[in-house]
Scaffold this motif. Structure first.
Motif, PDB file in Angstrom:
ATOM      1  N   UNK A 160       0.793  -1.348   0.194  1.00 20.51           N
ATOM      2  CA  UNK A 160      -0.091  -0.119   0.046  1.00 20.51           C
ATOM      3  C   UNK A 160       1.003   1.201  -0.030  1.00 20.51           C
ATOM      4  N   UNK A 161       0.071   2.466  -0.519  1.00 19.60           N
ATOM      5  CA  UNK A 161       1.115   3.583  -0.383  1.00 19.60           C
ATOM      6  C   UNK A 161       1.077   4.289   0.967  1.00 19.60           C
ATOM      7  N   UNK A 162       2.114   4.541   1.543  1.00 17.74           N
ATOM      8  CA  UNK A 162       2.171   5.044   2.870  1.00 17.74           C
ATOM      9  C   UNK A 162       2.962   6.331   3.050  1.00 17.74           C
ATOM     10  N   UNK A 163       2.835   7.035   3.990  1.00 18.48           N
ATOM     11  CA  UNK A 163       3.679   8.178   4.463  1.00 18.48           C
ATOM     12  C   UNK A 163       4.938   7.725   5.188  1.00 18.48           C
ATOM     13  N   UNK A 164       6.031   8.168   4.436  1.00 16.10           N
ATOM     14  CA  UNK A 164       7.251   7.802   4.799  1.00 16.10           C
ATOM     15  C   UNK A 164       7.709   8.037   6.380  1.00 16.10           C
ATOM     16  N   UNK A 165       7.057   9.242   6.635  1.00 14.61           N
ATOM     17  CA  UNK A 165       7.167   9.626   8.153  1.00 14.61           C
ATOM     18  C   UNK A 165       6.772   8.752   9.070  1.00 14.61           C
ATOM     19  N   UNK A 166       5.491   8.287   8.685  1.00 10.13           N
ATOM     20  CA  UNK A 166       4.626   7.266   9.552  1.00 10.13           C
ATOM     21  C   UNK A 166       5.398   5.994   9.768  1.00 10.13           C
ATOM     22  N   UNK A 167       5.700   5.788   8.533  1.00 11.64           N
ATOM     23  CA  UNK A 167       6.667   4.176   8.648  1.00 11.64           C
ATOM     24  C   UNK A 167       7.802   4.481   9.495  1.00 11.64           C
ATOM     25  N   UNK A 168       8.474   5.752   9.351  1.00 13.46           N
ATOM     26  CA  UNK A 168       9.790   5.779  10.415  1.00 13.46           C
ATOM     27  C   UNK A 168       9.360   5.885  11.810  1.00 13.46           C
ATOM     28  N   UNK A 169       8.265   6.740  12.299  1.00 17.05           N
ATOM     29  CA  UNK A 169       7.878   6.664  13.731  1.00 17.05           C
ATOM     30  C   UNK A 169       7.297   5.215  14.028  1.00 17.05           C
ATOM     31  N   UNK A 170       6.915   4.417  13.188  1.00 16.77           N
ATOM     32  CA  UNK A 170       6.450   3.038  13.744  1.00 16.77           C
ATOM     33  C   UNK A 170       7.531   2.109  13.849  1.00 16.77           C
ATOM     34  N   UNK A 171       8.481   2.259  12.936  1.00 15.53           N
ATOM     35  CA  UNK A 171       9.794   1.333  13.261  1.00 15.53           C
ATOM     36  C   UNK A 171      10.452   2.032  14.428  1.00 15.53           C
TER      37      UNK A 171
END
Length: 238
Positions: free
Chosen positions: A83-94
């Motif tokens: 899915x298309x995501x917001x890269x900053x959301x992925x960073x925070x989740x990681x």
């Protein structure tokens, strides 16, 4: 006939990740990190794309991993998403899903070309428990030579190779610990076989007898494209 495995849909987005290995987690092997990262993307509920086949696995591509025992501020990998995501959301989740010391610093949408092709060189800081003057003399001897052969045990057995040719720059400076300590600023061009900072230290031992009693502390500061004019290592995510 054996039933054919389900074919997975192709990824819709690729993200590139810069992460750091710090503190005691510099002793994490590449295999240990890959397992920890796969668990992290699962806990973070990141919509990963999976490979096809009988044993699907998340699409994660690692590039230019540092040797076990070396700290790093510039490790890179690429993930493929369903899915298309917001890269900053992925960073925070990681960040929330990985242990302290394995720190995600930056996540961006992947640009054209292969990530590995942009990792042409690395800049390292090597801290030594030796007087600066002694190390400076050894470095001058080393740099004056066209080739310095060293040996290292690899997966294919004991190999001999030139530690001098990939050295783009090597300088010595003081360390914050004071007299009796110093640090090397080392830029290495990537190649095959890959020459590491410990290979350069082996070359310094060969040509000048430089052998610190305390193990050196290695930290990769940058990794990326090499500017042939200035010798500077750039940002592979730029």
């Amino acid at each position: 006939m054996r039933e054919q495995p389900e074919q997975q849909a192709p990824p819709v987005q690729r993200l590139r990740v810069r992460y750091a290995k710090r503190g005691r987690l510099r002793f994490t092997s590449h295999r240990d990190f890959s397992r920890a990262f796969e668990r992290a993307v699962f806990r973070a509920r990141i919509p990963m794309a999976y490979s096809s086949g009988f044993n699907p696995h998340p699409r994660i591509s690692y590039a230019g991993a540092s040797p076990t025992g070396a700290a790093s501020e510039a490790e890179y990998l690429e993930i493929a998403l369903a899915e298309t995501t917001d890269p900053d959301d992925v960073r925070r989740a990681l960040v929330e899903s990985l242990p302290d010391g394995l720190d995600v610093l930056e996540v961006v949408v992947a640009g054209p070309g292969a990530l590995a092709d942009r990792l042409e060189a690395s800049r390292w800081r090597v801290v030594l428990a030796l007087p600066e003057e002694e190390v400076a003399t050894a470095v001058a001897t080393y740099l004056a030579l066209d080739a310095v052969l060293v040996e290292r045990m690899t997966k294919k057995g004991l190999r001999q190779f030139d530690s001098r040719e990939p050295v783009v720059a090597l300088t010595v400076g003081p360390h914050e610990a004071g007299r009796g300590w110093c640090e090397l600023d080392l830029t290495l061009r990537h190649g095959v076989p890959a020459v590491r900072p410990d290979d350069v230290l082996g070359g310094l031992a060969t040509v000048a007898g430089l052998r610190p009693e305390t193990p050196p502390l290695l930290t990769r500061l940058r990794q990326g494209p090499l500017d042939p004019a200035t010798g500077e290592v750039g940002d592979p995510l730029g």
